[in-house]
Design a protein around this motif. Structure first.
Motif, PDB file in Angstrom:
ATOM      1  N   ALA A  32       0.824  -1.216   0.000  1.00 25.30           N
ATOM      2  CA  ALA A  32       0.000   0.000   0.000  1.00 25.30           C
ATOM      3  C   ALA A  32       0.862   1.271   0.000  1.00 25.30           C
ATOM      4  N   GLY A  33       2.162   1.095   0.114  1.00 22.14           N
ATOM      5  CA  GLY A  33       3.050   2.246   0.064  1.00 22.14           C
ATOM      6  C   GLY A  33       3.172   2.998   1.378  1.00 22.14           C
ATOM      7  N   LEU A  34       2.876   2.344   2.489  1.00 22.18           N
ATOM      8  CA  LEU A  34       3.071   2.986   3.796  1.00 22.18           C
ATOM      9  C   LEU A  34       4.564   3.160   4.060  1.00 22.18           C
ATOM     10  N   SER A  35       4.914   4.212   4.774  1.00 23.75           N
ATOM     11  CA  SER A  35       6.313   4.427   5.137  1.00 23.75           C
ATOM     12  C   SER A  35       6.759   3.305   6.069  1.00 23.75           C
ATOM     13  N   LEU A  36       8.073   3.171   6.218  1.00 16.79           N
ATOM     14  CA  LEU A  36       8.601   2.101   7.071  1.00 16.79           C
ATOM     15  C   LEU A  36       8.081   2.245   8.509  1.00 16.79           C
ATOM     16  N   VAL A  37       8.025   3.471   9.003  1.00 12.91           N
ATOM     17  CA  VAL A  37       7.538   3.690  10.368  1.00 12.91           C
ATOM     18  C   VAL A  37       6.054   3.315  10.458  1.00 12.91           C
ATOM     19  N   ASP A  38       5.268   3.724   9.466  1.00 13.42           N
ATOM     20  CA  ASP A  38       3.837   3.401   9.504  1.00 13.42           C
ATOM     21  C   ASP A  38       3.589   1.909   9.324  1.00 13.42           C
ATOM     22  N   GLN A  39       4.409   1.250   8.521  1.00 11.98           N
ATOM     23  CA  GLN A  39       4.321  -0.220   8.409  1.00 11.98           C
ATOM     24  C   GLN A  39       4.547  -0.847   9.784  1.00 11.98           C
ATOM     25  N   THR A  40       5.587  -0.380  10.459  1.00 14.23           N
ATOM     26  CA  THR A  40       5.931  -0.940  11.765  1.00 14.23           C
ATOM     27  C   THR A  40       4.800  -0.704  12.761  1.00 14.23           C
ATOM     28  N   LYS A  41       4.180   0.475  12.683  1.00 10.65           N
ATOM     29  CA  LYS A  41       3.078   0.790  13.608  1.00 10.65           C
ATOM     30  C   LYS A  41       1.880  -0.121  13.381  1.00 10.65           C
ATOM     31  N   ILE A  42       1.480  -0.314  12.119  1.00 12.11           N
ATOM     32  CA  ILE A  42       0.278  -1.127  11.892  1.00 12.11           C
ATOM     33  C   ILE A  42       0.569  -2.610  12.167  1.00 12.11           C
ATOM     34  N   VAL A  43       1.787  -3.053  11.892  1.00  7.32           N
ATOM     35  CA  VAL A  43       2.128  -4.448  12.187  1.00  7.32           C
ATOM     36  C   VAL A  43       2.128  -4.672  13.710  1.00  7.32           C
ATOM     37  N   THR A  44       2.647  -3.704  14.451  1.00  5.55           N
ATOM     38  CA  THR A  44       2.680  -3.829  15.913  1.00  5.55           C
ATOM     39  C   THR A  44       1.266  -3.817  16.492  1.00  5.55           C
ATOM     40  N   ALA A  45       0.426  -2.915  15.981  1.00  5.46           N
ATOM     41  CA  ALA A  45      -0.978  -2.873  16.426  1.00  5.46           C
ATOM     42  C   ALA A  45      -1.657  -4.204  16.123  1.00  5.46           C
ATOM     43  N   ALA A  46      -1.403  -4.738  14.935  1.00  3.73           N
ATOM     44  CA  ALA A  46      -2.016  -6.015  14.534  1.00  3.73           C
ATOM     45  C   ALA A  46      -1.563  -7.142  15.454  1.00  3.73           C
ATOM     46  N   SER A  47      -0.314  -7.107  15.863  1.00  8.96           N
ATOM     47  CA  SER A  47       0.214  -8.144  16.750  1.00  8.96           C
ATOM     48  C   SER A  47      -0.516  -8.100  18.095  1.00  8.96           C
TER      49      SER A  47
END
Ligand code: ATP
Ligand code: MG
Lengths: 137, 123
Positions: A32-47
């Motif tokens: 989806a083209g999220l920045s690396l920081v935003d990728q990390t945030k959504i992956v962490t929230a999902a976890s």
């Protein structure tokens, strides 16, 4: 067939399913083209939310999909669903540090801060659905 | 379930996390480390997370637990190599890991523990 990088559904029944959810969300967030920081945030929230589905909800599923918004690039949306006991007091559950046992009470309020949109629907005895969305900037 | 290997370098135990950690692996690593510290009398533990792209509350809590546990057994723990995106996310998640010592990379972590770094000049 090319693998679908924008979504999919994962059954959450064990600890390694939580890892699988993280991996699928990572792939979708990068696509989806999220920045690396935003990728990390959504992956962490999902976890955090996948672990809640497993531990508090007694298992369930995570659906990862592309989220549309008029005139803007699509984002990533994840819906966690379980048929567990539900949450009797949502405000309390969303309070930092409140846990019904064992945890730090960090998962729900933390996940909420890490995403752009957060929706929690629950009913005692009828399960819980949490939907989170992150948009590319 | 995978297990994370623990290497012994002199008086230091080195844990380099190269896999996607599931909760059972995290719990096993805590126990393995406690065991190795008592058996080896190690004075330091380095947890290298250079390759880790997500630290959630469960994994973050492991760092705090290992740091506290090793301290009780007279060993110091340093977490090294945290990626910037992981650090930003941890703070926003609400986990500041106040009691955990960190260093930017393995070499700085070794120095912090007072370990001579092979190959590095003696500055
Ligand atoms: N899917 C769910 N079904 C039922 N109850 C839930 C669910 N998700 C969260 N809860 C309730 O909300 C509380 C707060 O959740 P939160 O994730 O913030 O903390 P925790 O899971 O207890 O601890 P931590 O996430 O820090 O390990 C939980 O203790 C639990 O009682
Ligand atoms: Mg939780």
């Amino acid at each position: 067939m090319t693998p679908d990088t924008t979504g999919g559904e994962i059954t959450i029944a064990s600890n390694d399913d939580v890892v699988r959810v993280r991996q699928l969300v990572r792939t979708a967030a990068a696509a989806a083209g999220l920045s690396l920081v935003d990728q990390t945030k959504i992956v962490t929230a999902a976890s955090e939310l996948a672990r809640n589905t497993l531990i508090h909800g007694g298992g369930g599923s995570a659906r990862v999909e592309s989220a549309a918004r008029a005139g803007r690039r699509p984002g990533v949306r994840i819906t966690f669903t379980d048929d567990g006991p539900g949450i009797p007091d949502v405000d309390q559950a969303l309070t930092e540090g409140w846990t019904s046992g064992g945890g730090l009470g960090l998962g729900l309020p933390g996940a909420r801060r890490l995403v752009d949109e957060f929706e929690l629907r629950t009913e005692p005895g009828a399960g819980t659905t949490v939907t989170v969305t992150k948009w590319p900037r | 379930m995978d297990r994370v290997p623990i290497l012994k370098i002199g008086a230091v135990l080195l844990v380099s996390i190269q896999i996607d950690l599931e909760d059972q692996t995290v719990l096993a690593l805590q126990e393995d480390l406690a065991d190795r510290i008592t058996r080896t009398g190690a004075r330091g533990v380095i947890i290298d997370i250079t390759a880790v792209d997500v630290v959630d509350s469960f994994i973050g809590r492991m760092f705090a637990t290992i740091a506290a546990m090793s301290r009780l057994m007279d060993a110091e723990t340093v977490v090294v190599g945290m990626r910037p995106a992981v650090a930003i996310t941890l703070v926003e998640l609400g986990l500041s890991l106040g009691g955990v010592r960190t260093a930017l990379d393995l070499e700085k972590g070794m120095r912090l523990l007072g370990v001579a770094v092979p190959g590095a000049d003696g500055r």
